[in-house]
Scaffold this active site. Structure first.
Site, PDB file in Angstrom:
ATOM      1  CB  THR A   1      -5.290   0.352  -6.939  1.00 57.63           C
ATOM      2  OG1 THR A   1      -6.138   1.372  -7.158  1.00 57.63           O
ATOM      3  CG2 THR A   1      -4.736   0.750  -5.574  1.00 57.63           C
TER       4      THR A   1
ATOM      5  CG  ASP B   1      -8.539   5.114  -0.862  1.00 58.81           C
ATOM      6  OD1 ASP B   1      -9.395   5.517  -1.673  1.00 58.81           O
ATOM      7  OD2 ASP B   1      -8.022   3.794  -1.447  1.00 58.81           O
TER       8      ASP B   1
ATOM      9  CD  GLU C   1      -9.114   5.967  -5.350  1.00 59.24           C
ATOM     10  OE1 GLU C   1      -9.269   4.850  -5.040  1.00 59.24           O
ATOM     11  OE2 GLU C   1     -10.035   6.819  -5.384  1.00 59.24           O
TER      12      GLU C   1
ATOM     13  N   GLY D   1     -13.328  -1.665  -7.486  1.00 62.15           N
ATOM     14  CA  GLY D   1     -14.541  -1.117  -7.390  1.00 62.15           C
ATOM     15  C   GLY D   1     -14.569  -0.298  -6.205  1.00 62.15           C
TER      16      GLY D   1
ATOM     17  CB  SER E   1      -7.162  -0.576   0.867  1.00 59.61           C
ATOM     18  OG  SER E   1      -7.864  -1.168  -0.242  1.00 59.61           O
ATOM     19  CB  SER E   2     -12.348  -1.156  -0.227  1.00 59.99           C
ATOM     20  OG  SER E   2     -12.833  -0.162   0.610  1.00 59.99           O
TER      21      SER E   2
ATOM     22  NE  ARG F   1      -3.934   1.790   0.612  1.00 56.59           N
ATOM     23  CZ  ARG F   1      -5.174   1.952  -0.166  1.00 56.59           C
ATOM     24  NH1 ARG F   1      -5.051   1.477  -1.420  1.00 56.59           N
ATOM     25  NH2 ARG F   1      -6.181   2.591   0.245  1.00 56.59           N
TER      26      ARG F   1
ATOM     27  CB  THR G   1      -8.882  -0.997  -8.424  1.00 56.90           C
ATOM     28  OG1 THR G   1      -8.793   0.290  -7.994  1.00 56.90           O
ATOM     29  CG2 THR G   1      -8.227  -1.946  -7.935  1.00 56.90           C
TER      30      THR G   1
ATOM     31  CD  GLU H   1      -4.593   3.831  -3.928  1.00 51.20           C
ATOM     32  OE1 GLU H   1      -5.770   3.499  -4.037  1.00 51.20           O
ATOM     33  OE2 GLU H   1      -3.866   3.547  -4.676  1.00 51.20           O
TER      34      GLU H   1
HETATM   35  O1  DON Z   1      -7.816   1.039  -1.738  1.00 51.27           O
HETATM   36  C1  DON Z   1      -8.898   0.954  -2.252  1.00 51.27           C
HETATM   37  O2  DON Z   1      -9.831   0.436  -1.698  1.00 51.27           O
HETATM   38  C2  DON Z   1      -8.989   1.964  -3.470  1.00 51.27           C
HETATM   39  N1  DON Z   1      -8.254   2.941  -3.578  1.00 51.27           N
HETATM   40  C3  DON Z   1      -9.310   1.126  -4.634  1.00 51.27           C
HETATM   41  C4  DON Z   1      -9.617   1.804  -6.007  1.00 51.27           C
HETATM   42  C5  DON Z   1     -10.577   1.214  -6.526  1.00 51.27           C
HETATM   43  O3  DON Z   1     -11.159   0.165  -6.708  1.00 51.27           O
HETATM   44  C6  DON Z   1     -11.329   2.339  -7.383  1.00 51.27           C
HETATM   45  N2  DON Z   1     -12.339   3.166  -6.762  1.00 51.27           N
HETATM   46  N3  DON Z   1     -12.798   3.906  -6.420  1.00 51.27           N
END
Ligand code: DON
Length: 588
Positions: free
Chosen positions: A421, A445, A423, A487, A466-467, A115, A403, A442
């Site tokens: 990603t 986030d 982002e 996503g 992050s997700s 990350r 991503t 990023e």
């Molecule tokens: O780390 C994350 O959760 C996000 N930066 C990933 C980016 C993504 O999937 C697209 N989203 N807005």
């Protein structure tokens, strides 16, 4: 009925014997190592290794590495670098990501956190008051890149190739070029307004002032040269070396096109931040669902804990359908928001405990809860069912389909699930001049604040929450399934929904990926694809859900270990233009 793998005697022998195989150093991968006729298709079944990515060229690169004796980690890193060429708006060497890895020899799941980090000069108020869209296209949102350090660590610990070898197919790909498809065209066109505001980006992605047309060949010789040099000089070239200095210069003084009126905020990154960057090994999250062990990514990602908590909640319900899936997700997101971030003391064990899951599950009834619901209290003392209380609404950042995720497995049954990603689609929109790659955004986030007590406020060296949820499932200690998606925060719900589709709703893995999606993240309304609304809308509305259209959610990739050593690699049939699944051999 779910169709769980039954450990047939033959499969056992194969898995067992793989332990005796020594994984040899792979031959150095060549370009175009796969039959030129290999086509883009969403499902492939066979033996000896499998790959699924969003892109045929990247899948071919991974397959080529596998065919030449490389292992899953070699192939995953090579494919990630290839995605930096063909999916440059989602992945790249200046981005970050998370790897969940099943090591067949040691029968152990590892994770590698690549990350991005906030620079040392960033504090809790650094993003306060800045309009989100303005932060996206700025030097300020560029995190210290993690991908290169992650690739080096992943190859050193689990691979057989050097970084130089792993980059070789992508050097060729970037030089030779790839065919522009509708997705690449659309993504470029959607970004054109900001790409034209940076001289370096306009030069690369808007040649002649417009996006390259569908069907044309897109070459990126500068990226080829960057990869070549990176292979030669190693990560030190970025982490404190000359490439790092160029990244810092770009972040601090973005190459804004003369005459542009865009307010481009400079960043805070210094060379010392790059020098200090480390990719980290972390213990995975783990929950057991219906007897299967589900491994995910721990903080700074909220992927593993949120998918895990939702599964635990579902597990105590008498039945699982679409309503229960949405409600479990709603509650888990409330807890994610309050407790998860890159901070010491995330109550991970309690968030993933059966006691906490029971306490949360008893809030789920026949009718939908009203969001935002308040977070629970994962304090180790779980009492009788308390009525759901509501919380103050917190604004959530918009989520796009950016991503990417890939899965690879090899002949030894090593498995990689890898989310990569930069982002936003196109990251921060700024190409490092002459180097052929975009910077990430990023750091958007982070919670911008003011938000006292929020675990995701910026801090020096901190990783934004992050997700991303690369996930590996073991059944009886053997790999069964690996999956993930892009996503933003819908990654979590997409992974959860695929697991529910597969295990609770009786779908095959291809059906589970193709099925229409909905995403409930503790917001008053549930976003859903049109086909989901058509199929379940009336019944769910009757139960108090409010569905709104989200035209497309996620772009998943997955692999399942079927019986007798057979692999089923699966990508999206249509979302984001469809993905590419390949197997090493269709016959045993
Ligand atoms: O780390 C994350 O959760 C996000 N930066 C990933 C980016 C993504 O999937 C697209 N989203 N807005």
């Amino acid at each position: 009925m779910i169709n769980r793998r039954i450990a047939a005697p033959l499969a056992g022998v194969l898995v067992g014997s793989s332990l005796l195989l020594v994984q040899p150093a792979a031959a150095s991968p060549q370009a175009s190592p796969v039959r030129p006729g290999a086509e883009k298709k969403p499902v492939a079944e066979g033996y000896g290794g499998a790959v699924s990515t969003v892109d045929l060229d990247a899948s071919k690169v991974a397959l080529g590495v596998l065919r030449q004796g490389g292992n899953a980690m070699d192939a995953a890193v090579a494919a990630a670098a290839a995605l930096g060429v063909t999916e440059p708006y989602s992945a790249g060497l200046a981005g970050g990501g998370f790897i969940v890895y099943y090591d067949a020899r040691r029968k152990k799941v590892h994770t590698i956190d690549g990350r991005e980090t906030a620079p040392k000069a960033m504090g809790p108020t650094s993003l306060e008051g800045i309009p989100f869209e303005e932060a996206v296209t700025s030097g300020l949102s560029a995190g210290v890149p993690g991908s290169v350090a992650q690739w080096e660590l992943a190859l050193r610990k689990f691979g057989t190739l050097s970084l130089k070898q792993a980059l070789r197919p992508s050097i060729e790909l970037a030089s030779r070029g790839f065919k522009v498809d509708q997705t690449f065209y659309d993504q470029t066109a959607a970004n054109a307004a900001r790409f034209k505001d940076f001289t370096s980006t306009a030069k690369l992605y808007l040649p002649g002032g417009a996006p390259p047309p569908v069907g044309s060949t897109f070459r990126n010789p500068e990226l080829a040269e960057t990869y070549r040099k990176l292979g030669k000089q190693g990560g030190g070239w970025l982490y404190g070396g000359a490439l790092g200095a160029e990244v810092v210069a770009t972040v601090k003084k973005p190459p804004v096109t003369p005459g542009s009126t865009r307010n481009v905020r400079p960043g805070l990154m210094e060379l010392a931040d790059l020098k200090a960057y480390r990719a980290l090994e972390r213990p995975p999250t783990k929950v057991t669902y219906k007897g299967m062990d589900v491994y995910g990514m721990a903080p700074p990602s909220s992927g593993g804990s949120t998918v895990g908590e939702a599964l635990n909640i579902l597990q105590v319900l008498p039945k699982v359908g679409e309503h229960e899936y949405l409600e479990a997700s709603r509650l888990s997101f409330a807890d994610r928001g309050k407790y998860v971030g890159d901070i010491p003391g995330v109550p991970l064990e309690e968030l993933l405990s059966d006691g906490f899951a029971k306490e949360r599950a008893c809030l789920i009834g026949e009718r939908a809860l009203t969001s935002p619901v308040a977070p629970g209290n994962p304090d180790g003392t779980y009492g009788p069912c308390a009525p759901a209380s509501s919380a103050e609404a917190t604004p959530s950042a918009p989520e796009g389909p950016e991503t990417t995720h890939l899965v690879v497995t090899d002949r030894w049954n090593n498995v990689v699930a890898y989310n990569i990603t930069i982002e936003s689609t196109g990251g921060n929109g700024i190409v490092v001049p002459g180097r052929g790659f975009l910077l990430n955004n990023e750091l958007t986030d982070f919670t911008f604040g003011p938000a006292p007590g929020d675990p995701n406020l910026p801090a020096p060296g901190k990783r934004p929450r992050s997700s991303m949820a690369p996930t590996i499932v073991l059944d009886d200690g053997r790999p069964l399934l690996a999956l993930g998606s892009p996503g933003g925060s819908t990654i979590i719900t997409t992974v959860l929904q695929i697991l529910v589709n597969r295990w609770d709703l009786g779908m095959s893995l291809p059906e589970a990926l193709a099925a229409p999606r909905a995403t409930q993240r503790n917001t008053p309304q549930t976003q859903a694809e049109q086909a989901f609304i058509d199929r379940y809308g009336a019944e769910l509305t009757e139960r108090g859900h409010s569905l709104v259209l989200n035209p497309e959610i996620g772009a998943a990739t997955a692999v399942e270990f079927l019986r007798n050593g057979k692999l089923q690699a699966v990508a999206e049939p249509t979302r984001r233009g469809g993905g590419s699944a390949l197997v090493v051999s269709e016959r045993r």
